[in-house]
Design a protein around this motif. Sequence first.
Motif, short mmCIF file in Angstrom:
data_model
loop_
_atom_site.label_atom_id
_atom_site.label_comp_id
_atom_site.label_asym_id
_atom_site.label_seq_id
_atom_site.Cartn_x
_atom_site.Cartn_y
_atom_site.Cartn_z
N GLY A 145 -47.16 27.96 -6.60
CA GLY A 145 -46.13 28.10 -5.23
C GLY A 145 -46.82 29.39 -4.46
O GLY A 145 -48.06 29.06 -4.22
N LYS A 146 -45.58 29.91 -3.21
CA LYS A 146 -46.17 29.98 -2.30
C LYS A 146 -45.03 31.55 -1.62
O LYS A 146 -44.45 31.58 -2.40
N VAL A 147 -46.21 32.44 -1.17
CA VAL A 147 -45.41 33.54 -0.96
C VAL A 147 -46.07 34.10 0.97
O VAL A 147 -47.28 33.99 1.15
N TRP A 148 -44.49 34.93 1.44
CA TRP A 148 -45.17 35.06 2.67
C TRP A 148 -44.20 36.11 3.24
O TRP A 148 -42.95 36.18 2.16
N ALA A 149 -44.00 36.69 3.91
CA ALA A 149 -43.40 37.62 4.18
C ALA A 149 -43.18 37.58 5.82
O ALA A 149 -44.24 37.31 6.89
N GLU A 150 -41.59 38.42 6.49
CA GLU A 150 -42.19 37.89 7.43
C GLU A 150 -40.93 39.19 8.17
O GLU A 150 -40.00 40.22 7.25
N SER A 151 -41.00 40.08 9.32
CA SER A 151 -41.16 41.30 9.53
C SER A 151 -40.57 41.82 11.34
O SER A 151 -41.84 41.26 12.10
N GLU A 152 -40.51 42.56 11.43
CA GLU A 152 -41.36 43.58 12.84
C GLU A 152 -40.69 45.26 12.57
O GLU A 152 -40.33 45.70 11.27
N VAL A 153 -41.53 45.88 13.13
CA VAL A 153 -41.65 47.04 12.72
C VAL A 153 -40.35 47.95 12.75
O VAL A 153 -40.02 47.71 14.16
N GLY A 154 -40.36 48.62 12.48
CA GLY A 154 -38.21 49.43 12.15
C GLY A 154 -36.86 47.98 12.08
O GLY A 154 -36.36 49.36 12.20
N GLY A 167 -37.30 46.62 8.95
CA GLY A 167 -37.25 46.18 7.76
C GLY A 167 -38.21 44.48 7.90
O GLY A 167 -38.68 44.45 8.51
N ALA A 168 -38.07 44.22 6.26
CA ALA A 168 -38.89 43.16 6.17
C ALA A 168 -38.42 41.92 5.26
O ALA A 168 -37.58 42.76 4.40
N SER A 169 -38.63 40.99 5.36
CA SER A 169 -37.94 39.86 3.76
C SER A 169 -39.54 39.53 3.64
O SER A 169 -40.20 38.94 3.93
N PHE A 170 -39.34 39.17 2.18
CA PHE A 170 -40.60 38.87 1.37
C PHE A 170 -40.04 37.49 1.19
O PHE A 170 -38.91 37.49 -0.09
N TYR A 171 -40.77 36.01 0.76
CA TYR A 171 -40.33 34.95 -0.14
C TYR A 171 -41.21 34.81 -1.23
O TYR A 171 -42.67 34.23 -0.47
N PHE A 172 -40.75 34.21 -2.17
CA PHE A 172 -42.12 33.51 -2.61
C PHE A 172 -40.99 32.31 -2.95
O PHE A 172 -39.69 32.22 -3.63
N THR A 173 -42.03 31.30 -3.58
CA THR A 173 -41.53 29.92 -4.01
C THR A 173 -42.06 29.94 -5.71
O THR A 173 -43.13 30.51 -5.56
N ILE A 174 -41.42 28.75 -6.19
CA ILE A 174 -41.55 28.08 -7.47
C ILE A 174 -41.26 26.69 -7.61
O ILE A 174 -40.22 26.54 -7.70
N PRO A 175 -42.28 25.80 -7.60
CA PRO A 175 -41.58 24.49 -7.60
C PRO A 175 -41.03 23.95 -9.23
O PRO A 175 -40.90 24.52 -9.98
N ILE A 176 -40.16 23.28 -8.41
CA ILE A 176 -39.30 22.56 -8.93
C ILE A 176 -40.29 21.55 -10.62
O ILE A 176 -39.56 22.09 -11.37
N GLU A 177 -40.65 20.88 -10.52
CA GLU A 177 -42.04 19.76 -11.74
C GLU A 177 -42.90 21.15 -12.78
O GLU A 177 -42.77 20.89 -13.26
N LYS A 178 -42.82 22.51 -12.05
CA LYS A 178 -42.96 23.36 -12.67
C LYS A 178 -41.92 23.12 -13.99
O LYS A 178 -41.44 24.59 -15.54
N TYR A 179 -40.90 22.94 -13.83
CA TYR A 179 -39.12 23.82 -14.66
C TYR A 179 -39.52 22.97 -15.98
O TYR A 179 -40.23 21.86 -16.26
#
Length: 566
Positions: free
Chosen positions: A543-552, A554-566
């Motif tokens: 999968g992948k992991v990334w973050a989005e934010s602005e100072v003051g 808050g922050a958002s952290f994302y991660f994915t898990i591929p479906i083919e791994k199910y």
Amino acid sequence: MKPKLTDSEKSKRLREHAEQMIGKEVNPESVDIHSMTPEAIASLVHNLQVHQIELQLQNEELHNIQADLEESQAKYYDLYNNAPVGYLAIDEAGIIVETNDTFCKLISYSRQQVLNQAITDFIAPSDQDLYYLHNKRLQTSRDHQICELRMIRNSGKPFWARMSAVTHYGYDKKSLLCLVTVSNVTLSKDQEILITKQAGLLQALIDSPEAAIFSLDMDYRYTAFNHKHQTEMMKVWKAEIKIGDRILDFMTIPELATQAQHSMDRALRGESFYEEAYQSDQCIYYELHWSPVFSKDSDVVGLTCFVHNITQRKQVEAIIKDSNAYLEQRVQERTHQLESANLELEAFASAAAHDLRGPLRSITGFSQVLLEDYGSVLDDNALKLLATIKRNADLMDSHVVSLVHLARVSGTDPNISRIDMNRLLKTVHKNIQSEQETPPYDLVIAPLPPAYADPDLIYIVWSNLLSNAVKFMQKQSIRTITITGVKRSDFVEYCIRDTGAGFDPKSAGKLFGAFQRLHSATEYPGIGIGLSMVKRIISKHGGKVWAESEVGKGASFYFTIPIEKY
């Protein structure tokens, strides 16, 4: 043609003609009626009456014959004039001496304008030579000749005409006439030109690809082929092929001929298929695509085959196959080496941690003993130094433990199973609350799609992400954490969003490195190893992991898990 006479005109002419003949053949003075006996006179009168009746009967018969002839003449005159083709009689000088109405209509001239004119006056100047050659062949051979050329209408507009001609002696049996039929073939000629162009385009089209293309009828005879196939047949079989030749006649190797006929028969039975063939004597590989050719009634009338020379491709495939085998072997060797190195690294990390933590515990313990037993006799500066020694030893111990955890995560293969994410998060949240004293906050967990991953490793991911969110909200007046998830086409995506301190988006690339921090340890405690572990765990799952934010903000952290791994 002569003008038609009325019945009275015909009778008058016949009487005049008869009187002239009597005047020539009979002398009235030679007949003495007065010297004849009554019996002779009666016999003469009787004979005259009989001849008169015979003449009347003959006259009626001739009249009927004349009427039939005139009717036939009128009928054939109409047939001649209204025939679907134009008729011409041309003398040896090329002058039109007779024509019909159809020809006059074809060229939009009257009969008077056509008669006694040279035939070449009505032929396009560019096609005059065609007519002269046609006429020369006709005069030389005296056989039936056909010529197609352009004639000019009265409007100046040309049209294509087919002239079919024979020679014939005229009524005087001396002058030689050329009897000609003329048909307007503009439509068929235009179609012929169009078909010729289309045939040329089609031939150019089938000659353009790299493939050799040919078509056969039900008897394996050529109906079409391109230059590539012609060249290949000469190269392989030394055969100069032409339309109508039977392809099997050129295949001198019985095994190949039998194999080819088998494939042709499949196509002629209506089957479309692909096959590869190898000609060992030439060391050539071929790829053949066979297709049947259908008539308008959906009957198979032949076949078409596209033949690609794939020798070079086969050679490249062989090289790639050998290279892949070599690379696979090298990968296996390198994988084994890496696995060994990871095991050694993990063993070293464990040993190093054990060896390092012993002295660290000693430093921490003795520092604590000094503080407790000798704190009363030490001045403030000594106490401060002992506290610094103990604090740094504790920090060093935390680093060692984190390194061990990081090494174990890096060397662990995921043990995949189905994970109920909502249930796992409740466990993570409960453990964090029991282990840490944190200000109150709101936690909103939406219904999350399940994932197939390693539960223990994903526990570490959520534990680090949720702990960070709680930590960086401590100084905020509004403390809310929202966790969501969505199933997309190829993967499941999860997001944890907080109302904490946030960070500069320009520094997002540093977040997931080991021991990387965007805030000071005094402001927010920690050693900067948690997000690095998150990244390594998610990468292990593909999968992948990334973050989005602005100072003051808050922050958002994302991660994915591929479906083919199910």
